[in-house]
Design a protein around this motif. Structure first.
Motif, PDB file in Angstrom:
ATOM      1  N   ALA A   1     -47.983  -8.818 -22.746  1.00 33.64           N
ATOM      2  CA  ALA A   1     -48.502  -8.110 -21.282  1.00 33.64           C
ATOM      3  C   ALA A   1     -48.795  -6.797 -20.215  1.00 33.64           C
ATOM      4  O   ALA A   1     -47.843  -6.011 -21.036  1.00 33.64           O
ATOM      5  CB  ALA A   1     -48.606  -8.755 -19.541  1.00 33.64           C
ATOM      6  N   GLN A   2     -49.966  -6.868 -19.606  1.00 32.00           N
ATOM      7  CA  GLN A   2     -49.883  -4.850 -19.229  1.00 32.00           C
ATOM      8  C   GLN A   2     -49.005  -4.889 -18.262  1.00 32.00           C
ATOM      9  O   GLN A   2     -47.704  -3.860 -17.964  1.00 32.00           O
ATOM     10  CB  GLN A   2     -51.043  -5.133 -18.177  1.00 32.00           C
ATOM     11  CG  GLN A   2     -52.807  -5.046 -18.587  1.00 32.00           C
ATOM     12  CD  GLN A   2     -53.746  -5.126 -18.345  1.00 32.00           C
ATOM     13  OE1 GLN A   2     -54.045  -3.778 -17.776  1.00 32.00           O
ATOM     14  NE2 GLN A   2     -53.810  -5.528 -17.541  1.00 32.00           N
ATOM     15  N   ARG A   3     -48.200  -5.904 -17.473  1.00 27.22           N
ATOM     16  CA  ARG A   3     -46.793  -4.713 -16.996  1.00 27.22           C
ATOM     17  C   ARG A   3     -45.836  -5.558 -17.954  1.00 27.22           C
ATOM     18  O   ARG A   3     -45.265  -4.897 -17.431  1.00 27.22           O
ATOM     19  CB  ARG A   3     -46.550  -6.898 -16.178  1.00 27.22           C
ATOM     20  CG  ARG A   3     -46.109  -8.364 -16.684  1.00 27.22           C
ATOM     21  CD  ARG A   3     -45.975  -9.082 -15.909  1.00 27.22           C
ATOM     22  NE  ARG A   3     -46.030 -10.936 -16.521  1.00 27.22           N
ATOM     23  CZ  ARG A   3     -46.720 -11.681 -17.218  1.00 27.22           C
ATOM     24  NH1 ARG A   3     -48.211 -10.756 -16.606  1.00 27.22           N
ATOM     25  NH2 ARG A   3     -46.979 -12.214 -17.607  1.00 27.22           N
ATOM     26  N   ASP A   4     -45.776  -5.976 -19.094  1.00 27.65           N
ATOM     27  CA  ASP A   4     -45.102  -5.644 -20.069  1.00 27.65           C
ATOM     28  C   ASP A   4     -44.410  -4.255 -20.648  1.00 27.65           C
ATOM     29  O   ASP A   4     -43.622  -3.445 -20.629  1.00 27.65           O
ATOM     30  CB  ASP A   4     -44.536  -6.353 -21.393  1.00 27.65           C
ATOM     31  CG  ASP A   4     -44.335  -8.030 -21.001  1.00 27.65           C
ATOM     32  OD1 ASP A   4     -44.050  -8.671 -20.279  1.00 27.65           O
ATOM     33  OD2 ASP A   4     -45.495  -8.926 -21.591  1.00 27.65           O
ATOM     34  N   TYR A   5     -45.973  -3.238 -19.919  1.00 29.23           N
ATOM     35  CA  TYR A   5     -45.565  -1.867 -20.308  1.00 29.23           C
ATOM     36  C   TYR A   5     -45.429  -1.181 -19.067  1.00 29.23           C
ATOM     37  O   TYR A   5     -45.290  -0.200 -19.590  1.00 29.23           O
ATOM     38  CB  TYR A   5     -46.885  -1.397 -21.240  1.00 29.23           C
ATOM     39  CG  TYR A   5     -46.853  -1.986 -22.897  1.00 29.23           C
ATOM     40  CD1 TYR A   5     -46.294  -1.223 -23.585  1.00 29.23           C
ATOM     41  CD2 TYR A   5     -47.854  -3.609 -23.083  1.00 29.23           C
ATOM     42  CE1 TYR A   5     -46.857  -1.804 -24.883  1.00 29.23           C
ATOM     43  CE2 TYR A   5     -48.474  -3.728 -24.347  1.00 29.23           C
ATOM     44  CZ  TYR A   5     -47.134  -3.120 -25.008  1.00 29.23           C
ATOM     45  OH  TYR A   5     -47.470  -3.523 -26.458  1.00 29.23           O
ATOM     46  N   ALA A   6     -45.292  -1.843 -17.994  1.00 30.31           N
ATOM     47  CA  ALA A   6     -45.145  -0.873 -17.034  1.00 30.31           C
ATOM     48  C   ALA A   6     -44.259  -0.570 -16.646  1.00 30.31           C
ATOM     49  O   ALA A   6     -43.724   0.335 -15.466  1.00 30.31           O
ATOM     50  CB  ALA A   6     -45.419  -1.760 -16.072  1.00 30.31           C
TER      51      ALA A   6
END
Lengths: 375, 286
Positions: free
Chosen positions: A114-119
């Motif tokens: 998910a997006q947060r996994d790349y944050a």
């Protein structure tokens, strides 16, 4: 699904397409023991290839601290958890690969970060496995530990990204085995992102398409190592070409390290992709962790690495790492000199087996001053 | 004959038989997509021209023939209307969707819909799953993300992540400032999909794409003419108009076939993970 032979698993396995090995395979060896996580490789790649809107968090090359560093978050533990038990019997893998474990309706067992996994690219950086007790002294394997894992696309022999793309927008170049996303065909379905267990394909929301490491093929085509290799401060990397084990050549440096001496090991071979970036495992890390990450050859590799200083061939070849920006196709040792031969057959570098040591007097009589060591 | 092809023919034949059972009762739901003639085909879902056009309730089924498949049904019905002014053919598709998915990102997918027509009229229609080799289909594809782009959104990373900060992009460097050509050339280096002409990566002016296919996985840009449209978010889902040039074979008042697909982005639907119909009879109003 077709049946293909994956030599890293010591057996046949299922793959979406029939085997089609390239004329030669781009491959590399990373000496994990030498990486200092300076991230120069990361920046060399980023400034060269991924500096546009939508690529801000796109890191074709990254260096993460193991065991708690990940980019994207949990990429490896998530895949391991999905895959379930991974059993080896000697050099043969008895568990299922990501292709064999694909659920109904899927081509590959995968997951979507998910997006947060790349944050948080730096999550876990320099975190070790525990606190050090007062009065402790270093043991090997270390009682608490961490190490730096530099990662790029593995340009796999059986790429999951390629298998998963329903449009056939990903291809493996027959001339050098480099895996590329056809930027003119990609429609941004992110099936490749889902399928790649190493999570080395990235979605660009501003163009609506996906992109990945290209092994700096414009440089490789001219006999020069990729940016992340050329700029590596720790000299941990060596790029070249890997033969099938049946055709291993002793004078091919990658073949020698991977097939002949079995010093360098694939990353998570049990996934079944036959990845082509090989790692000399860190010597100070507990074996079970390393076996899970690099397969059953860890013990022998660590032993060989520890003894490398007594072995002029191995020590000499390790000295070629980072010695030239040219890609080295062949190597040879003559007495105490090691030569690297480039893609065009000419010697491109020569290094001594042992760098000469010069010890200066503490007092400089010419200037009448005491010398100091300034790091 | 493959099982897939036999199934298609059977479904097609049974549909024709059903359609040939005599005129439908006035208040019974349409059994075909009827193309109603108008002065000018609208590209606005809210245009009054749509008010009296009968809506065909299309039943959507899983795309479960090619991997990756959709295994659980999501959107099951689609209301379809069609209008034509003889030069353009317009479809209005409306379906229920709880969540609005109109922004891209990792593991974020767009709500979308598509209209498919055979490229040429033939008694033996191509496979409804995007045609087959040598027997192409033409597709109109609308996506909510493309609508966002066409509406002027998504020009900066901050449109997606409002708190994002970026130190510097290479095409903002001093040597290329004020030089539009150099600026564009530099920006293109870092956006190869855009530089290579990939339709998906272009700065969209229209939310609808013209595509063609000869089977699953073969989707490619098509040149059957300018297309346009618009998608509006309704209280229950989406209402989308897709407009294309009139296929010449429909000018002769002939019947044809049409198929539809819907993607629920919030359900992870993208590409072949979709709900779709088989071929549905399409008839021009006499």
């Amino acid at each position: 699904m077709a049946r293909v032979h994956n030599w890293q698993l010591g057996r046949e396995m299922s793959y979406w397409y029939p085997a089609s090995r390239p004329k030669r395979q781009f491959a590399a060896v990373f000496d994990v023991n030498k990486c200092i996580a300076c991230q120069t490789c990361t920046l060399a790649c980023k400034t060269t290839w991924t500096s546009a809107p939508g690529q801000e968090y796109m890191l074709w090359n990254n260096v993460e601290t193991k065991p708690y560093g990940f980019y994207p978050l949990g990429w490896d533990v998530k895949a391991l958890e999905l895959l379930g038990p991974q059993r080896w019997r000697g050099p043969m893998y008895e568990g299922r690969t990501l292709f064999e474990a694909a659920p109904k309706g899927e081509r590959v067992l995968g997951w979507r970060p998910a997006q947060r996994d790349y944050a948080h690219p730096n999550v876990g950086e320099d975190d070790c496995t525990g606190a050090i007790e007062g009065g402790a002294h270093i043991q090997t394997p270390h009682m608490v530990w961490f190490y730096y894992l530099a990662r790029i696309c593995n340009h796999c022999t059986f790429p999951a990204c390629l298998a998963a793309c329903p449009r056939g927008s990903i291809y493996k170049r027959p001339e050098d085995g480099i895996v590329l996303v056809d930027q003119s065909r990609c429609r941004g379905y992110q099936e490749c992102v889902r399928a790649c267990p190493y999570k080395k394909v990235f979605f660009n929301p501003m163009t609506g398409t996906s992109a990945k490491c290209i092994a700096c093929y414009p440089k490789i085509e001219t006999g020069i190592q990729p940016q992340c290799f050329e700029n590596c401060i720790g000299k941990i990397r060596l790029a070249g070409w890997l033969s099938h084990p049946d055709h291993a050549q002793e004078d091919n440096p990658i073949d020698y390290l991977v097939h002949v001496r079995r010093l360098a090991l694939p990353l998570f071979p049990q996934f079944g992709l036959e990845p082509n970036i090989y790692y000399i495992p860190p010597v100070h890390v507990p074996r079970p962790y390393l076996v899970q990450m690099f397969g059953p050859g860890v013990d022998a590799a660590v032993q060989a690495y520890r003894a490398a200083h007594k072995d002029p061939d191995l020590a000499g070849l390790l000295g070629l790492f980072g010695s030239t920006h040219r890609a080295i196709s062949r190597w040879q040792r003559q007495a105490n000199m090691i030569s690297g031969i480039g893609t065009h057959g000419a010697e491109v570098v020569r290094v001594p087996l042992r760098e000469p040591i010069v010890i200066r007097d503490a007092f400089d009589s010419t200037y009448g001053v005491q010398r100091t060591n300034t790091p | 004959m493959t099982l897939q092809r036999a199934t298609i023919l059977f479904l097609g034949s049974s549909t024709l038989l059903f359609a040939a059972c005599g005129p439908a009762k006035p208040d019974s739901p349409p059994t075909e997509v009827r193309v109603v003639k108008v002065e000018k085909a609208p590209d606005d879902p809210g245009a009054p021209a749509w008010h009296d056009v009968p809506a065909y309730q299309a039943h959507l089924i899983l795309q479960d023939l090619v991997e990756p498949r959709l295994l659980q049904p999501s959107t099951t019905t689609l209301a379809v209307q069609a209008l034509s002014d003889r030069t353009h053919l317009a479809f209005r598709l409306a379906w229920a969707d709880d969540s609005e998915d109109a922004m891209p990102g990792p593991a974020r997918f767009s709500d979308a819909c598509a209209v498919q027509l055979p490229s040429r009229l033939q008694a033996d229609v191509p496979a409804p799953q995007m045609g087959e080799a040598g027997r192409p289909v033409e597709i109109l594809y609308w996506s909510a993300v493309q609508q966002t782009r066409a509406d002027g959104g998504l020009t900066r990373i901050q449109d997606l992540y409002p708190n994002a900060t970026v130190d510097h992009y290479p095409f903002e460097a001093l040597p290329v400032q004020g030089d539009e050509t150099a600026h564009t050339r530099m920006a293109a280096r870092y956006a190869p999909a855009r530089a290579s002409g990939n339709q998906v990566a272009q700065k969209a002016k229209e939310p609808v794409q013209a595509l063609r296919a000869e089977g699953p996985g073969t989707l490619a840009p098509a040149d059957f003419g300018p297309v346009c449209g618009q998608g509006d978010r309704t209280t229950t889902g989406w209402s989308v108009v897709l407009v294309r040039p009139m296929p010449s074979y429909l000018l002769d008042h002939q019947a044809a076939q049409v198929a539809f697909a819907v993607w629920d982005g919030g359900n992870g639907e993208v590409g072949s993970r979709k709900m779709r119909t088989g071929w549905i009879p399409l008839a021009m109003e006499k």
